[in-house]
Design a protein around this motif. Structure first.
Motif, PDB file in Angstrom:
ATOM      1  N   ALA A   1       1.923  26.875  12.586  1.00  0.00           N
ATOM      2  CA  ALA A   1       3.232  26.334  12.931  1.00  0.00           C
ATOM      3  C   ALA A   1       4.245  26.696  11.849  1.00  0.00           C
ATOM      4  O   ALA A   1       3.859  27.048  10.723  1.00  0.00           O
ATOM      5  N   PRO A   2       5.533  26.603  12.129  1.00  0.00           N
ATOM      6  CA  PRO A   2       6.541  26.886  11.099  1.00  0.00           C
ATOM      7  C   PRO A   2       6.362  25.977   9.887  1.00  0.00           C
ATOM      8  O   PRO A   2       5.962  24.809  10.026  1.00  0.00           O
ATOM      9  N   ARG A   3       6.646  26.494   8.719  1.00  0.00           N
ATOM     10  CA  ARG A   3       6.515  25.699   7.505  1.00  0.00           C
ATOM     11  C   ARG A   3       7.497  24.538   7.533  1.00  0.00           C
ATOM     12  O   ARG A   3       8.558  24.604   8.153  1.00  0.00           O
ATOM     13  N   GLY A   4       7.119  23.474   6.855  1.00  0.00           N
ATOM     14  CA  GLY A   4       8.006  22.329   6.766  1.00  0.00           C
ATOM     15  C   GLY A   4       7.251  21.016   6.793  1.00  0.00           C
ATOM     16  O   GLY A   4       6.019  20.981   6.803  1.00  0.00           O
ATOM     17  N   ALA A   5       8.020  19.926   6.783  1.00  0.00           N
ATOM     18  CA  ALA A   5       7.475  18.572   6.802  1.00  0.00           C
ATOM     19  C   ALA A   5       7.445  18.061   8.241  1.00  0.00           C
ATOM     20  O   ALA A   5       8.449  18.133   8.951  1.00  0.00           O
ATOM     21  N   TYR A   6       6.295  17.551   8.654  1.00  0.00           N
ATOM     22  CA  TYR A   6       6.109  17.054  10.020  1.00  0.00           C
ATOM     23  C   TYR A   6       5.865  15.544   9.986  1.00  0.00           C
ATOM     24  O   TYR A   6       5.015  15.062   9.227  1.00  0.00           O
ATOM     25  N   TRP A   7       6.618  14.837  10.826  1.00  0.00           N
ATOM     26  CA  TRP A   7       6.495  13.386  10.914  1.00  0.00           C
ATOM     27  C   TRP A   7       6.145  12.943  12.337  1.00  0.00           C
ATOM     28  O   TRP A   7       5.970  13.762  13.243  1.00  0.00           O
ATOM     29  N   ASP A   8       6.135  11.637  12.495  1.00  0.00           N
ATOM     30  CA  ASP A   8       5.802  10.969  13.749  1.00  0.00           C
ATOM     31  C   ASP A   8       6.591  11.563  14.921  1.00  0.00           C
ATOM     32  O   ASP A   8       7.827  11.644  14.884  1.00  0.00           O
ATOM     33  N   GLY A   9       5.885  11.930  15.988  1.00  0.00           N
ATOM     34  CA  GLY A   9       6.549  12.455  17.174  1.00  0.00           C
ATOM     35  C   GLY A   9       7.422  11.436  17.864  1.00  0.00           C
ATOM     36  O   GLY A   9       8.308  11.793  18.663  1.00  0.00           O
TER      37      GLY A   9
ATOM     38  N   ALA B   1      -2.111  18.098  13.175  1.00  0.00           N
ATOM     39  CA  ALA B   1      -1.114  17.851  14.209  1.00  0.00           C
ATOM     40  C   ALA B   1      -1.147  16.390  14.666  1.00  0.00           C
ATOM     41  O   ALA B   1      -0.096  15.739  14.790  1.00  0.00           O
ATOM     42  N   VAL B   2      -2.341  15.856  14.917  1.00  0.00           N
ATOM     43  CA  VAL B   2      -2.449  14.460  15.343  1.00  0.00           C
ATOM     44  C   VAL B   2      -2.020  13.525  14.215  1.00  0.00           C
ATOM     45  O   VAL B   2      -1.323  12.531  14.439  1.00  0.00           O
ATOM     46  N   ARG B   3      -2.409  13.861  12.982  1.00  0.00           N
ATOM     47  CA  ARG B   3      -2.007  13.013  11.844  1.00  0.00           C
ATOM     48  C   ARG B   3      -0.498  13.024  11.684  1.00  0.00           C
ATOM     49  O   ARG B   3       0.119  11.985  11.442  1.00  0.00           O
ATOM     50  N   ALA B   4       0.119  14.207  11.820  1.00  0.00           N
ATOM     51  CA  ALA B   4       1.577  14.284  11.718  1.00  0.00           C
ATOM     52  C   ALA B   4       2.243  13.467  12.810  1.00  0.00           C
ATOM     53  O   ALA B   4       3.220  12.737  12.563  1.00  0.00           O
ATOM     54  N   SER B   5       1.710  13.553  14.022  1.00  0.00           N
ATOM     55  CA  SER B   5       2.298  12.828  15.146  1.00  0.00           C
ATOM     56  C   SER B   5       2.284  11.326  14.922  1.00  0.00           C
ATOM     57  O   SER B   5       3.081  10.599  15.512  1.00  0.00           O
TER      58      SER B   5
ATOM     59  N   GLN C   1       2.864   9.536   4.553  1.00  0.00           N
ATOM     60  CA  GLN C   1       3.492  10.760   4.086  1.00  0.00           C
ATOM     61  C   GLN C   1       3.614  11.761   5.222  1.00  0.00           C
ATOM     62  O   GLN C   1       2.813  11.769   6.162  1.00  0.00           O
ATOM     63  N   ALA C   2       4.605  12.625   5.131  1.00  0.00           N
ATOM     64  CA  ALA C   2       4.707  13.733   6.065  1.00  0.00           C
ATOM     65  C   ALA C   2       3.525  14.681   5.859  1.00  0.00           C
ATOM     66  O   ALA C   2       2.913  14.713   4.798  1.00  0.00           O
ATOM     67  N   VAL C   3       3.217  15.444   6.908  1.00  0.00           N
ATOM     68  CA  VAL C   3       2.196  16.487   6.812  1.00  0.00           C
ATOM     69  C   VAL C   3       2.942  17.813   6.681  1.00  0.00           C
ATOM     70  O   VAL C   3       3.765  18.148   7.534  1.00  0.00           O
ATOM     71  N   HIS C   4       2.674  18.549   5.622  1.00  0.00           N
ATOM     72  CA  HIS C   4       3.420  19.773   5.352  1.00  0.00           C
ATOM     73  C   HIS C   4       2.649  21.024   5.780  1.00  0.00           C
ATOM     74  O   HIS C   4       1.426  21.089   5.637  1.00  0.00           O
ATOM     75  N   ASP C   5       3.399  22.003   6.306  1.00  0.00           N
ATOM     76  CA  ASP C   5       2.911  23.365   6.540  1.00  0.00           C
ATOM     77  C   ASP C   5       1.614  23.376   7.366  1.00  0.00           C
ATOM     78  O   ASP C   5       0.557  23.823   6.905  1.00  0.00           O
ATOM     79  N   ILE C   6       1.705  22.921   8.593  1.00  0.00           N
ATOM     80  CA  ILE C   6       0.552  22.884   9.486  1.00  0.00           C
ATOM     81  C   ILE C   6       0.191  24.301   9.912  1.00  0.00           C
ATOM     82  O   ILE C   6       1.054  25.117  10.221  1.00  0.00           O
ATOM     83  N   SER C   7      -1.096  24.598   9.938  1.00  0.00           N
ATOM     84  CA  SER C   7      -1.589  25.935  10.279  1.00  0.00           C
ATOM     85  C   SER C   7      -1.073  26.389  11.644  1.00  0.00           C
ATOM     86  O   SER C   7      -1.132  25.646  12.627  1.00  0.00           O
TER      87      SER C   7
ATOM     88  N   THR D   1       0.847  -1.189   0.000  1.00  0.00           N
ATOM     89  CA  THR D   1       0.000   0.000   0.000  1.00  0.00           C
ATOM     90  C   THR D   1       0.884   1.242   0.000  1.00  0.00           C
ATOM     91  O   THR D   1       1.718   1.397   0.897  1.00  0.00           O
ATOM     92  N   PRO D   2       0.747   2.119  -0.987  1.00  0.00           N
ATOM     93  CA  PRO D   2       1.598   3.310  -1.030  1.00  0.00           C
ATOM     94  C   PRO D   2       1.326   4.240   0.142  1.00  0.00           C
ATOM     95  O   PRO D   2       0.222   4.295   0.689  1.00  0.00           O
ATOM     96  N   ALA D   3       2.352   5.006   0.510  1.00  0.00           N
ATOM     97  CA  ALA D   3       2.250   5.881   1.682  1.00  0.00           C
ATOM     98  C   ALA D   3       1.128   6.895   1.533  1.00  0.00           C
ATOM     99  O   ALA D   3       0.446   7.222   2.512  1.00  0.00           O
ATOM    100  N   TRP D   4       0.912   7.392   0.311  1.00  0.00           N
ATOM    101  CA  TRP D   4      -0.131   8.406   0.120  1.00  0.00           C
ATOM    102  C   TRP D   4      -1.511   7.832   0.434  1.00  0.00           C
ATOM    103  O   TRP D   4      -2.375   8.528   0.989  1.00  0.00           O
ATOM    104  N   LEU D   5      -1.692   6.545   0.125  1.00  0.00           N
ATOM    105  CA  LEU D   5      -3.000   5.935   0.360  1.00  0.00           C
ATOM    106  C   LEU D   5      -3.196   5.630   1.842  1.00  0.00           C
ATOM    107  O   LEU D   5      -4.299   5.810   2.380  1.00  0.00           O
ATOM    108  N   VAL D   6      -2.129   5.178   2.516  1.00  0.00           N
ATOM    109  CA  VAL D   6      -2.224   4.960   3.960  1.00  0.00           C
ATOM    110  C   VAL D   6      -2.559   6.277   4.654  1.00  0.00           C
ATOM    111  O   VAL D   6      -3.415   6.338   5.547  1.00  0.00           O
ATOM    112  N   SER D   7      -1.898   7.359   4.227  1.00  0.00           N
ATOM    113  CA  SER D   7      -2.153   8.671   4.826  1.00  0.00           C
ATOM    114  C   SER D   7      -3.583   9.121   4.588  1.00  0.00           C
ATOM    115  O   SER D   7      -4.242   9.668   5.487  1.00  0.00           O
TER     116      SER D   7
END
Length: 370
Positions: free
Chosen positions: A240-248, A220-224, A232-238, A109-115
């Motif tokens: 918050a600083p711009r960028g790619a956010y991954w698992d906490g 935020a919860v999805r990125a965590s 996939q990373a979650v980009h540019d969360i409202s 399953t590709p990452a985009w579909l899991v996300s």
């Protein structure tokens, strides 16, 4: 007839151990509850969550900081919902029901579909109820994420693996050096958009705190929960600083944080109560193979860990806790996976029962050094 083996082990840091010997444990003693990353392993803690948040901790009127990453963030956000017992029951059933079948003709399953599927799961679970989480009268929620730096500032086919290779090498040499590749960003609730201070000190790792609100809660919860290469990373969360956010969990796998320093700075004591799926509190996801970092530190002096006994775990289906590899091992046999996970979560009710019994009659012979 022989009695069933004990399921629960209780571990305490030195300050916590002194407190337990002198006072036992009351709801008013708890100041912080951490919640680890670890995917399906967190399911084993469902009955403890229902007892602690649905019954025992509800007797206190004092504020409590809830700090979580990945499934831990999902659990702690669930604790902030009204009627938490029912909410945790739904979390358990929804998590077990998840399916990530690959598209026709593909093996993975590709990452985009899991996300995409996970984002819909969060919407189904929290849709229309985010205000309950944000406005809980006592619980202050802190959702931990990892924001990419350098090559990891944006996700791409080549930047991400090379960036994580750099992060792994830097972390292996010196944990604070991980901050050059991944910044800890904590999304925290507060009144009228403001945020309270964090219940821990940064511990040498670059850290930023952002207000958790209606606009960024889902992201935020999805990125965590966004495991690299799986989602996939979650980009540019409202907000918050711009960028790619991954698992906490990458920066803070098991929440091995400096709670004592934070509590001392506020001039208060208190217990860090940690329902966990093992004794070891591993600092970051990249530290899993670095055994010398699995030992306790002064950060955990005021911590009480509630964890399943390894001998009891051996009696669960397949002799282990549910984990992410089960999705691969069971493949398309979702009914068999669900049966194994449901059996494990049903058995884990014994953890909550034993903790409730211990609270009524504290037996210090059952408390071990963390």
């Amino acid at each position: 007839m022989t009695s069933s083996p004990r399921s629960l082990r209780i571990y305490a840091g030195p300050k916590a151990l002194t407190h337990l010997r002198q006072n036992g444990l009351a709801p008013e003693d708890v100041r912080v509850i951490p919640a680890a990353a670890g995917g399906p392993k967190g399911l084993i803690l469902g009955p403890l969550d229902r007892f602690i948040f649905g019954h025992w901790l509800a007797r206190s009127r004092l504020p409590v900081d809830l700090v979580g990453a990945s499934i831990g963030a999902w659990r702690m956000a669930t604790a902030c919902l009204e009627q938490p017992v029912q909410a945790f029951e739904r979390l358990e059933s929804d998590y077990i029901a998840q399916r990530f079948d690959p598209p026709a003709g593909q093996k993975r399953t590709p990452a985009w579909l899991v996300s995409e599927r996970f984002a819909q799961s969060l919407q189904d679970f929290y849709g229309g109820r985010v205000a309950e989480v944000l406005n809980h009268p006592r619980y202050r929620l802190h959702v931990v994420t990892s924001r990419g730096q350098k090559l990891l500032a944006r996700e791409s086919r080549w930047r991400t693996p090379v960036g994580y290779l750099g992060a792994f090498a830097a972390n292996a040499l010196h944990r604070p050096a991980l901050g050059r590749w991944l910044e800890r960003v904590v999304f925290s609730t507060g009144e009228s958009g403001s945020v309270h201070g964090l219940p821990f000190s940064a511990g040498g790792l670059r850290t930023r705190q952002v207000s958790l609100n209606e606009a960024n809660f889902m992201d935020a919860v999805r990125a965590s929960c966004s495991i690299p290469f799986v989602l996939q990373a979650v980009h540019d969360i409202s907000g918050a600083p711009r960028g790619a956010y991954w698992d906490g969990g990458i920066t803070d796998y098991h929440m091995h944080l400096d709670y004592v320093a934070s509590q001392a700075s506020e001039g208060s004591g208190g217990i860090v109560l940690y329902p966990h799926f093992q004794k070891a509190v591993v600092p970051g996801w990249l530290d899993k193979g670095l055994r010398w970092r699995h030992k306790p530190s002064r950060f955990l002096d005021a911590m009480v860990v509630l964890a399943p006994d390894p001998a009891w775990v051996a009696g669960l289906p397949r002799g282990k806790l549910p984990d992410r590899h089960d999705f691969v091992d069971f493949g398309s046999d979702h009914d068999a996976r669900a049966a194994a996970w449901n059996a494990a979560t049903a058995a884990s009710r014994q953890l909550a029962d034993e903790f409730a019994q211990w609270l009524e009659h504290p037996d210090m012979s059952r408390v071990e050094a963390l």
